[in-house]
Design an enzyme around this catalytic site. Sequence first.
Site, PDB file in Angstrom:
ATOM      1  N   HIS A   1      81.234 143.317  94.272  1.00 10.80           N
ATOM      2  CA  HIS A   1      81.379 142.054  93.540  1.00 10.80           C
ATOM      3  C   HIS A   1      82.786 141.500  93.665  1.00 10.80           C
ATOM      4  O   HIS A   1      83.003 140.316  93.828  1.00 10.80           O
ATOM      5  CB  HIS A   1      81.129 142.286  92.047  1.00 10.80           C
ATOM      6  CG  HIS A   1      79.689 142.428  91.722  1.00 10.80           C
ATOM      7  ND1 HIS A   1      79.244 143.015  90.575  1.00 10.80           N
ATOM      8  CD2 HIS A   1      78.603 142.071  92.405  1.00 10.80           C
ATOM      9  CE1 HIS A   1      77.936 142.994  90.567  1.00 10.80           C
ATOM     10  NE2 HIS A   1      77.523 142.432  91.669  1.00 10.80           N
TER      11      HIS A   1
ATOM     12  N   GLU B   1      65.339 136.239 113.378  1.00 12.53           N
ATOM     13  CA  GLU B   1      66.283 137.347 113.221  1.00 12.53           C
ATOM     14  C   GLU B   1      65.677 138.686 113.584  1.00 12.53           C
ATOM     15  O   GLU B   1      66.305 139.726 113.433  1.00 12.53           O
ATOM     16  CB  GLU B   1      66.906 137.354 111.822  1.00 12.53           C
ATOM     17  CG  GLU B   1      65.942 137.136 110.689  1.00 12.53           C
ATOM     18  CD  GLU B   1      66.640 136.991 109.340  1.00 12.53           C
ATOM     19  OE1 GLU B   1      67.857 137.125 109.261  1.00 12.53           O
ATOM     20  OE2 GLU B   1      65.922 136.766 108.355  1.00 12.53           O
TER      21      GLU B   1
ATOM     22  N   ASP C   1      71.151 139.749 111.521  1.00 15.94           N
ATOM     23  CA  ASP C   1      70.028 140.675 111.650  1.00 15.94           C
ATOM     24  C   ASP C   1      69.545 140.780 113.086  1.00 15.94           C
ATOM     25  O   ASP C   1      69.144 141.857 113.527  1.00 15.94           O
ATOM     26  CB  ASP C   1      68.881 140.243 110.725  1.00 15.94           C
ATOM     27  CG  ASP C   1      69.136 140.695 109.304  1.00 15.94           C
ATOM     28  OD1 ASP C   1      69.529 141.861 109.125  1.00 15.94           O
ATOM     29  OD2 ASP C   1      68.978 139.881 108.377  1.00 15.94           O
TER      30      ASP C   1
ATOM     31  N   CYS D   1      72.594 130.302 111.966  1.00 13.68           N
ATOM     32  CA  CYS D   1      73.265 130.443 110.677  1.00 13.68           C
ATOM     33  C   CYS D   1      73.875 131.835 110.476  1.00 13.68           C
ATOM     34  O   CYS D   1      74.426 132.122 109.425  1.00 13.68           O
ATOM     35  CB  CYS D   1      72.318 130.110 109.532  1.00 13.68           C
ATOM     36  SG  CYS D   1      70.873 131.171 109.482  1.00 13.68           S
TER      37      CYS D   1
END
Length: 576
Positions: free
Chosen positions: A195, A439, A463, A510
């Site tokens: 985080h 992907e 991926d 992307c």
Amino acid sequence: MTLSLHGMGVSRGIAIGRAHIIERDRLDIPEYHVDKDQIASETQRLISAVDQAKQQLRAIRDHIPAAAAPDIAPFINTHLLMLDDAVLTQEPLRLIRTAQHNAEWALQFQRDALVHVFDEMQDPYLRTRKNDIDHVVNRIQRILLKQGPLRHEEPDSRLSGYVLIADDLAPADTVLMQHHGILAFVTEYGGPTSHTAILARSLIIPAIVGLHEARRLVREDDLLIVDGNAGVMLVDPDEHSLRYYRQQQQEERNYYAGLIRLKETPTRTLDQVAVKLQANVELPQDFDIARQVGAGGVGLYRTEFLYMNREAPPEEQEHYETYLSVLDTMAGLPLTIRTLDLGADKQVDGRKQGSAGQANPALGLRAVRLCLKQPALFRTQLRAILRASAHGNIRLMIPMLSNLQETRQVLDLVAEIKAELGEQGLEFDADLPIGAMIEVPAAAVCADIFAGQLDFLSIGTNDLIQYTLAIDRVDDEVSYLYEPLHPAVLRLIRMTLDAGARAGIPVAMCGEMAGDSQYTQLLLGLGLREFSVHPAYLLEVKKNILESDLSKLVAVADTALQAPSAVEIQELLQAL
Ligand code: PEP
Ligand code: MG
């Protein structure tokens, strides 16, 4: 003597400043037995410490700068929820009553048990969540030991201009850094998916994590150079290094100041070929940054963030309102919403979802597979996206499709929901474009089949590379094999672009490869005309596009496709 230490750069930029070391974990935890007649007061001591910890966290939450509040408050709320959770406090209270442990010791006992559970987890994201337990327990123990808040939590600006060195930092700490003008941070633990690292990037503070022994090797007030780009920290730098990094810092400032001037420039190559340049967005704050750098829209809105740190997934209305507010921020620009991509390394809380915990989670129940297995979860999001599509320029994108059956299942479900919305008198865009992320290698090889069924494609290289080269994208041990320039990857990209062109539908990219400016020219040469990149990299990619002469790049890309390995392709690119 200058000391050069290496970690993982998770938020870029260069900072030069003095060190402030946070000794969070060096609490001496006393262990003693309380008398029977003190059990009640010891129990009360723990309960009031937990209450005080909550008050401290609420005060921190109230001091979050308004611009950062929507991103950061949920992280602090997670810690508040943990303080409310019986799992954290019931066992220590029982230990005080039955084993007559003092409160600090009883709490430490439960901390060790919980951390052990997290340590056993295979998923790297979940493993980083044990840090949350440490942060919360540490806060309560400091209160019990009357140690007062950490210096960097005090509401003053004495730390302005300092670099924080810590074992690890809680999200609450990261928030306050911006508040106090702290320049950068370096932690001994934590990974790029923690985080704190995510927040550092959003707050635009240079940061290095995983720099082991930082606190042993740095002293309070040492002069430091933090290079968040390379993940390098120099301790006590000599004049030569200082001059070099000051110059780098200045060049970086000039470079970014220069880039922002490109914001309004239409994205065209030297030979006037128009290119679409959009942003990848995840946290609410990223949308504002996307606007600031002049993104032409959002090419990838990762919606996993909506599901994070909460007990239950969001209801349809919450999804709907979130999408409306994003449409509002994007002021008419196109918004590509990717449906939930959970499973494998993408987890939203302590509950394992989909393939997490399986032997090969990346090959398991994740993304659209998980959504099709849990239609109620999927329907909720699809209904909200469809309803929002009545109010703006939305496209729907499905992650990780690997065959036509899945594609048909998704299309059928969307058709069913459209009929349902129609019956309910709810508005939606009847022509909502639906696209696939390419992907999985199978999808790239059969891109023509997908192109025949869908309105657009978008190549997810993160991926696609993982699956093509058989390397787990979160496994350090094999990261040296992660090679975007591998001929197999380039051929799959080319196949997908060709399939899109033949079918007359747009193909974007992307994955991170699109945002890495060293590949811009090659991708243009291969035929890519739509890039979707992290907003922080958008202007750099734009600059490269503006300086590219497509008439030359097509031949370069053709040569690259014939090259036997990444090494030759890299040489070709360097020659450009
Ligand atoms: C990708 O795989 O390239 C992609 C953009 O999706 P994510 O990184 O969210 O898996
Ligand atoms: Mg992906």
